[in-house]
Design an enzyme around this catalytic site. Structure first.
Site, PDB file in Angstrom:
ATOM      1  N   CYS A 248       0.811  -1.222   0.000  1.00  0.00           N
ATOM      2  CA  CYS A 248       0.000   0.000   0.000  1.00  0.00           C
ATOM      3  C   CYS A 248       0.844   1.271   0.000  1.00  0.00           C
ATOM      4  O   CYS A 248       0.338   2.352  -0.311  1.00  0.00           O
ATOM      5  CB  CYS A 248      -0.943  -0.001   1.202  1.00  0.00           C
ATOM      6  SG  CYS A 248      -1.928  -1.512   1.346  1.00  0.00           S
TER       7      CYS A 248
ATOM      8  N   HIS B  58      -3.946   6.733   3.471  1.00  0.00           N
ATOM      9  CA  HIS B  58      -4.243   5.434   2.867  1.00  0.00           C
ATOM     10  C   HIS B  58      -5.675   5.038   3.214  1.00  0.00           C
ATOM     11  O   HIS B  58      -6.109   5.161   4.363  1.00  0.00           O
ATOM     12  CB  HIS B  58      -3.260   4.381   3.380  1.00  0.00           C
ATOM     13  CG  HIS B  58      -3.549   3.001   2.869  1.00  0.00           C
ATOM     14  ND1 HIS B  58      -3.843   2.748   1.549  1.00  0.00           N
ATOM     15  CD2 HIS B  58      -3.612   1.801   3.508  1.00  0.00           C
ATOM     16  CE1 HIS B  58      -4.055   1.453   1.391  1.00  0.00           C
ATOM     17  NE2 HIS B  58      -3.921   0.865   2.562  1.00  0.00           N
TER      18      HIS B  58
ATOM     19  N   ASN C  92     -10.031  -0.984   0.157  1.00  0.00           N
ATOM     20  CA  ASN C  92      -8.581  -0.862   0.144  1.00  0.00           C
ATOM     21  C   ASN C  92      -8.057  -1.386  -1.186  1.00  0.00           C
ATOM     22  O   ASN C  92      -8.152  -2.576  -1.464  1.00  0.00           O
ATOM     23  CB  ASN C  92      -7.992  -1.657   1.318  1.00  0.00           C
ATOM     24  CG  ASN C  92      -6.477  -1.535   1.409  1.00  0.00           C
ATOM     25  OD1 ASN C  92      -5.832  -0.972   0.529  1.00  0.00           O
ATOM     26  ND2 ASN C  92      -5.910  -2.077   2.472  1.00  0.00           N
TER      27      ASN C  92
END
Length: 333
Positions: free
Chosen positions: A119, A260, A290
């Site tokens: 990520c 994020h 996500n």
């Protein structure tokens, strides 16, 4: 890991993003596993996610996002000198997904390669390309975060399958002209002692997929959620504070924080610890879940195009990912 003073300022000239057409809602997931919309929303903030079509690969999504970033930057593919794709779901182990993107765009003058930082990958790519442009090695770069996480999700595991989605985001970086904004500061870090918290255990040389283990879900994401949460909040806070300080900013100077997009509880915790009001924190987690390396890149593009910040504003991007990795950037738009 911090940077020395750069000789050449670097700005973001354009952003772009792409998400697949197919929407998978919480209600639809509840048919597959023992879960509910209320359970998912209350614990994560996610309401739906996008799923790539059959035959739609990471490189396809990356290329769509890249074209939109190039268009906004007023550039054509032949102008690009460097392409970095951040992904943990490459089209193939080799060659790099960036090579497929270069081919699809017709960016024949570009050096192209992938990085794997989960990520955190998009901000890793930002720091790398900023340094290469600042040092004079390249005049510009196209950085892309792109993932097809639906291909590495265990759809029988309700603790993970509700979290992830597919998509891509991109940005064009180039030498800044006088009076333009610039990337003020970047930060990234890694703690390899925490590799066990979030990983895909199979599919590599340590655990090849064989006929014997093919049905054991070894090539899917596994996560120790509570431990990830704790480390994510701490590392993101530290990284964001470093770039804010290095850029000479204070919380009240920041027009938009783009974290994020993994879990709304983590985002709220980061906003609180950075003393930035929630209305200045950009969130699109509810729509996409996500998307790993793509998440902050998609959010940056949406925030840019919806007017969450304007020319001259200060923004902060901050991320964490498997590894454990983390990164942040302070940018004057």
């Amino acid at each position: 890991m911090s940077e020395a003073t750069s000789a050449i300022e670097v700005c973001i000239a354009g952003t772009g993003s792409y998400v697949p057409e197919k929407i998978l809602t919480n209600a639809e997931l509840a048919v597959l596993v023992d879960t509910s919309d209320e359970w998912i929303v209350s614990r994560t903030g996610i309401k739906e996610r996008r799923i790539a079509a059959e035959g739609e690969f990471t490189s396809h999504m990356a290329t769509h996002a890249a074209r939109r970033a190039l268009e906004q930057a007023g550039m054509v593919a032949e102008d690009i000198e460097l392409i970095i794709v951040a992904t943990i779901t490459p089209d193939t182990p080799t060659p790099a997904t960036a090579c497929y993107v270069q081919q699809a765009l017709g960016a024949n003058n570009a050096v192209a390669f992938d990085i794997s930082a989960a990520c955190s990958g998009f901000l890793y790519a930002m720091k790398i390309s900023k340094r290469l442009i600042s040092d004079g090695a390249f005049k510009n770069a196209l950085i892309i975060g792109a993932e097809k996480l639906s291909a590495v999700t265990n759809w029988d595991d309700r603790t993970t399958c509700v979290l992830f989605g597919d998509g891509a985001g991109a940005a064009v970086l180039r030498r800044a002209e006088p009076g333009e904004g610039s990337i003020l500061a970047t930060e990234m870090g890694t703690d390899g002692n925490l590799t066990h918290l979030l990983n895909i255990p199979g599919g590599g040389t340590a655990c090849p997929i064989t006929a014997k283990n093919a049905n054991d879900h070894l090539q899917t994401l596994t996560m120790m959620g509570k431990e990830v949460f704790k480390h994510a909040v701490n590392r993101m806070k530290e990284a964001a504070e470093k770039v804010i300080s290095r850029a000479g900013l204070h919380p009240e100077d920041i027009a938009c924080v783009i974290p994020h997009q993994a879990n709304l509880r983590i985002i709220d915790a980061i906003a609180d610890r950075l003393a930035v009001p929630n209305e200045r924190v950009f969130v699109n987690l509810d729509k996409y879940g996500n998307t790993s390396a793509a998440a902050v890149a998609i959010a940056l593009d949406e925030a840019n195009r919806t007017g969450a910040f304007k020319r001259g504003d200060n923004i902060v991007l901050v991320v964490f990912g498997a590894g454990l990795t983390w990164a942040a950037a302070a940018i004057r738009w």
